[in-house]
Scaffold this motif. Structure first.
Motif, PDB file in Angstrom:
ATOM      1  N   LEU A  53       0.740  -1.129  -0.052  1.00  0.00           N
ATOM      2  CA  LEU A  53      -0.033  -0.068  -0.069  1.00  0.00           C
ATOM      3  C   LEU A  53       0.690   1.189   0.053  1.00  0.00           C
ATOM      4  O   LEU A  53       1.755   1.384   0.880  1.00  0.00           O
ATOM      5  CB  LEU A  53      -0.922  -0.155   1.012  1.00  0.00           C
ATOM      6  N   TYR A  92      -7.973   1.316   3.461  1.00  0.00           N
ATOM      7  CA  TYR A  92      -7.541  -0.117   3.867  1.00  0.00           C
ATOM      8  C   TYR A  92      -8.582  -0.766   4.081  1.00  0.00           C
ATOM      9  O   TYR A  92      -8.769  -2.074   3.730  1.00  0.00           O
ATOM     10  CB  TYR A  92      -6.530   0.369   5.039  1.00  0.00           C
ATOM     11  N   THR A  96     -10.267  -4.355   2.233  1.00  0.00           N
ATOM     12  CA  THR A  96     -10.215  -5.494   3.121  1.00  0.00           C
ATOM     13  C   THR A  96     -11.418  -6.159   3.582  1.00  0.00           C
ATOM     14  O   THR A  96     -11.526  -6.965   4.361  1.00  0.00           O
ATOM     15  CB  THR A  96      -9.268  -5.776   4.382  1.00  0.00           C
ATOM     16  N   PHE A 163       3.860  -1.155   3.668  1.00  0.00           N
ATOM     17  CA  PHE A 163       3.457   0.054   3.664  1.00  0.00           C
ATOM     18  C   PHE A 163       4.520   1.000   3.424  1.00  0.00           C
ATOM     19  O   PHE A 163       5.612   0.931   3.867  1.00  0.00           O
ATOM     20  CB  PHE A 163       2.906   0.689   5.026  1.00  0.00           C
ATOM     21  N   VAL A 180      -2.920  -0.390  11.979  1.00  0.00           N
ATOM     22  CA  VAL A 180      -3.295  -1.571  11.332  1.00  0.00           C
ATOM     23  C   VAL A 180      -2.905  -2.696  12.473  1.00  0.00           C
ATOM     24  O   VAL A 180      -3.583  -3.437  12.967  1.00  0.00           O
ATOM     25  CB  VAL A 180      -2.921  -1.865  10.007  1.00  0.00           C
TER      26      VAL A 180
END
Length: 196
Positions: A53, A92, A96, A163, A180
């Motif tokens: 990401l 995010y 997901t 990331f 996260v």
């Protein structure tokens, strides 16, 4: 050739991303009004299968005003570009969550986002009360749905997510990875975190 020269990858970058040993484009979040923009790539390596990401940094053109506001009010004065972090976390969660399904935020995720919104000073957009932050967050996330094909994850359960970002994007990428990892409710693990 129809794109402006400044919108193209360098030849080496294009080869790295597009060859079988490189990466495959998965999804892109264009600039929000607050200047948040993210792109997801999947590793083509058969023994890896990770996702990356990438968070765009301060944009020197169209998004400069929004990004500089986040740089100054967020990073310099409050220590965090919290609105971009909240928007990045929402993205995010959308990648997901199975496509078309409502995003569900866990109690830990809600608490972490509310704490983020309560940080800073009144001049940097801090909320004065938990109730105000919860109301703002509820309104902001009420229509969030999974992206991608119906019922399909863009980033599947069990995936490792790296990331990365440059400048403001690096700042957001690090805080997003921490968020996260701290909430750890999606069955995905944080891989490498690289900022430039």
């Amino acid at each position: 050739d129809s794109l402006a020269p400044d919108k193209l990858f360098a030849e080496d970058q294009a080869e790295l991303i597009s060859d079988n040993a490189g990466f495959r484009f998965v999804s892109h979040q264009p600039n929000t009004p607050n200047g948040t923009s993210l792109t997801i790539f999947k590793s083509n390596a058969t023994d890896d299968g990770s996702y990356t990401l990438a968070v765009r940094g301060t944009e020197p053109t169209a998004g400069l005003g929004a990004d500089l506001l986040q740089d100054f009010l967020g990073v310099v004065l409050a220590g965090k570009a919290k609105i971009q972090v909240v928007e990045a976390f929402r993205y995010y969660k959308q990648v997901t969550t199975p496509g078309g399904q409502a995003v569900v935020y866990s109690a830990a995720e809600k608490a972490a986002l509310v704490n983020l919104l309560l940080s800073g000073t009144p001049y940097t957009g801090r909320f004065e009360s938990g109730a105000a932050a919860i109301a703002f967050l509820s309104a902001l996330t009420s229509n969030d749905v999974g992206l991608g094909a119906s019922g399909q994850f863009l980033i599947p359960a069990g995936a490792r997510i790296n990331f990365t970002g440059h400048s403001l994007g690096g700042h957001v990428a690090v805080l997003l990875a921490e968020l996260v990892h701290a909430t750890a409710g999606s069955g995905r693990s944080v891989g490498d975190v690289v900022s430039f």
